[in-house]
Design an enzyme around this catalytic site. Structure first.
Site, PDB file in Angstrom:
ATOM      1  N   LYS A  39      18.976 -74.538  39.393  1.00 40.14           N
ATOM      2  CA  LYS A  39      17.822 -74.870  38.555  1.00 40.14           C
ATOM      3  C   LYS A  39      17.371 -73.609  37.830  1.00 40.14           C
ATOM      4  CE  LYS A  39      14.229 -76.948  36.992  1.00 40.14           C
ATOM      5  NZ  LYS A  39      14.523 -77.755  35.795  1.00 40.14           N
ATOM      6  N   LEU A  67      10.761 -76.724  33.757  1.00 39.50           N
ATOM      7  CA  LEU A  67      11.224 -75.562  34.539  1.00 39.50           C
ATOM      8  C   LEU A  67      10.447 -75.335  35.833  1.00 39.50           C
ATOM      9  CD1 LEU A  67      11.995 -72.928  31.743  1.00 39.50           C
ATOM     10  CD2 LEU A  67      13.641 -74.170  33.133  1.00 39.50           C
ATOM     11  N   ASN A  93      20.783 -69.820  36.940  1.00 35.56           N
ATOM     12  CA  ASN A  93      20.340 -70.154  35.590  1.00 35.56           C
ATOM     13  C   ASN A  93      19.019 -69.426  35.337  1.00 35.56           C
ATOM     14  OD1 ASN A  93      18.609 -72.074  33.750  1.00 35.56           O
ATOM     15  ND2 ASN A  93      20.724 -72.646  33.356  1.00 35.56           N
ATOM     16  N   CYS A 122      14.552 -71.790  26.120  1.00 41.75           N
ATOM     17  CA  CYS A 122      13.142 -71.877  26.512  1.00 41.75           C
ATOM     18  C   CYS A 122      12.230 -71.368  25.413  1.00 41.75           C
ATOM     19  CB  CYS A 122      12.903 -71.023  27.750  1.00 41.75           C
ATOM     20  SG  CYS A 122      13.499 -71.821  29.192  1.00 41.75           S
ATOM     21  N   LYS A 157      24.117 -70.170  27.995  1.00 45.80           N
ATOM     22  CA  LYS A 157      24.039 -71.622  27.856  1.00 45.80           C
ATOM     23  C   LYS A 157      23.378 -71.963  26.526  1.00 45.80           C
ATOM     24  CE  LYS A 157      22.787 -75.888  30.068  1.00 45.80           C
ATOM     25  NZ  LYS A 157      22.438 -76.515  31.334  1.00 45.80           N
ATOM     26  N   ILE A 183      26.617 -78.448  26.444  1.00 42.86           N
ATOM     27  CA  ILE A 183      25.375 -78.236  25.746  1.00 42.86           C
ATOM     28  C   ILE A 183      24.194 -78.479  26.698  1.00 42.86           C
ATOM     29  CG2 ILE A 183      26.237 -78.843  23.451  1.00 42.86           C
ATOM     30  CD1 ILE A 183      24.969 -81.608  23.770  1.00 42.86           C
ATOM     31  N   ASN A 184      23.092 -77.857  26.333  1.00 43.01           N
ATOM     32  CA  ASN A 184      21.851 -78.200  26.999  1.00 43.01           C
ATOM     33  C   ASN A 184      21.382 -79.534  26.413  1.00 43.01           C
ATOM     34  OD1 ASN A 184      19.423 -78.006  28.477  1.00 43.01           O
ATOM     35  ND2 ASN A 184      19.430 -75.781  28.227  1.00 43.01           N
ATOM     36  N   GLY A 206      22.851 -87.240  29.219  1.00 41.96           N
ATOM     37  CA  GLY A 206      23.553 -88.461  29.636  1.00 41.96           C
ATOM     38  C   GLY A 206      24.552 -88.946  28.596  1.00 41.96           C
ATOM     39  N   GLY A 231      27.579 -82.562  29.199  1.00 44.30           N
ATOM     40  CA  GLY A 231      26.827 -83.474  28.333  1.00 44.30           C
ATOM     41  C   GLY A 231      27.383 -84.871  28.498  1.00 44.30           C
TER      42      GLY A 231
END
Ligand SMILES: Cc1cc2nc3c(=O)[nH]c(=O)nc-3n(C[C@H](O)[C@H](O)[C@H](O)COP(=O)(O)O)c2cc1C
Length: 280
Positions: A39, A67, A93, A122, A157, A183-184, A206, A231
């Site tokens: 996380k 977060l 991360n 972020c 990332k 990808i994020n 998803g 992804g």
């Protein structure tokens, strides 16, 4: 078995950041995967956003977790040793709110992990809320500073939100990154048609984002660096598509919200397809 960053990993299926807690609950899964992206860890503890934090759409989820995490000190002291006992291929991360914070978090963790995944998606408080990851100069600045703090593998990332991942990938690699993950989540929102108000604004993940994620990975394939693709991977064949697109490994995110044991099935299915692929 695969080799990445001159290290061996038992398979190319990783747990994506943020969807599996710290992997302490479903130990069978945590043990079986090639590696773990934790996380997002921030310098200070964060409560995260108020609910609703997860909203199910027709082909994925929108999350606005914000977060939530115990902060780097607590993570290092109490959580990291527990994860290490289950699977010692751990990428932390890192989520900073300023360039300096990334460096501070990495310094605090030291060389107690396998490597770092820099989450450059972020909000940058000092830069007035712009996203780091959309700005190649900002990403280059972060990577350069962090590179001086660690010799461990450094993965950036990427976000693909309103920007070309190729530009940010090149800036990252020129500044000393060893690999790219992508990808994020991509921007998403949903409305309540009765109140006419938004229910949630956050990151969409998803199956809905899989074709886009595949495109992004394929776009970077000629960079010839380790790429961890993610992804919308729900099955071994999804994962295999990412490998065909140029990924060296894959990460499973939203699939575990539906079935925490999904990575076990995906590892099996992917191994079968990789073996079969050798003969095609
Ligand atoms: C609930 C949730 C929390 C997430 N938290 C993080 C995070 O802390 N750091 C990060 O880099 N990505 C985070 N992600 C993004 C995932 O790691 C992944 O990049 C993205 O969801 C795409 O993969 P998927 O479609 O398989 O979920 C999160 C995703 C979800 C759904």
């Amino acid at each position: 078995m695969i080799e990445l960053f001159d290290l061996k990993f038992k398979n190319p299926v990783f747990l994506a950041s943020g969807v599996f807690g710290f992997g302490l609950k479903y130990k069978l899964v945590t043990r079986a995967v090639g590696g773990i992206f934790t996380k997002g860890i921030t310098l200070l503890p964060r409560m995260g956003n108020p609910p609703p934090r997860i909203y199910e759409t027709c082909a994925g989820v929108i999350n606005s977790v914000g977060l939530e995490n115990p902060g780097v000190k607590e993570f290092k002291k109490h959580i990291l040793p527990k994860i290490r006992k289950i699977n010692n291929r751990i990428f932390v991360n890192v989520a900073g709110f300023s360039v300096e914070e990334y460096a501070q978090i990495i310094e605090e963790i030291g060389d107690t992990v396998t490597g770092f995944e820099l989450n450059v998606s972020c909000p940058n408080v000092k830069e007035g809320g712009a996203l780091f990851g959309q700005n190649p100069k900002m990403v280059a600045k972060i990577v350069k500073i962090v590179r001086k703090k660690t010799k461990l593998p450094l993965i950036v990332k990427l976000t693909a939100n309103f920007c070309d991942p190729m530009i940010v990938a090149k800036a990252s690699l020129e500044s000393g990154a060893d690999g790219i993950s992508l990808i994020n989540t991509i921007y998403g929102m949903a409305f309540d048609i009765h109140t006419k108000k938004p229910i949630i604004r956050g990151g969409l993940s998803g199956p809905a984002i899989k074709p886009f994620a595949l495109y992004c990975v394929h776009r970077l394939k000629d960079l010839k660096v380790p790429i961890i693709g993610m992804g919308g991977i729900m099955s071994g064949s999804d994962a295999y598509e990412f490998i065909l697109a140029g990924a060296s490994a894959v990460a499973i995110g939203t699939a575990v919200l539906r079935d925490p044991y999904a990575p076990l099935r995906i590892i099996k299915e992917l191994n079968f397809l990789l073996e079969r692929g050798k003969n095609v």
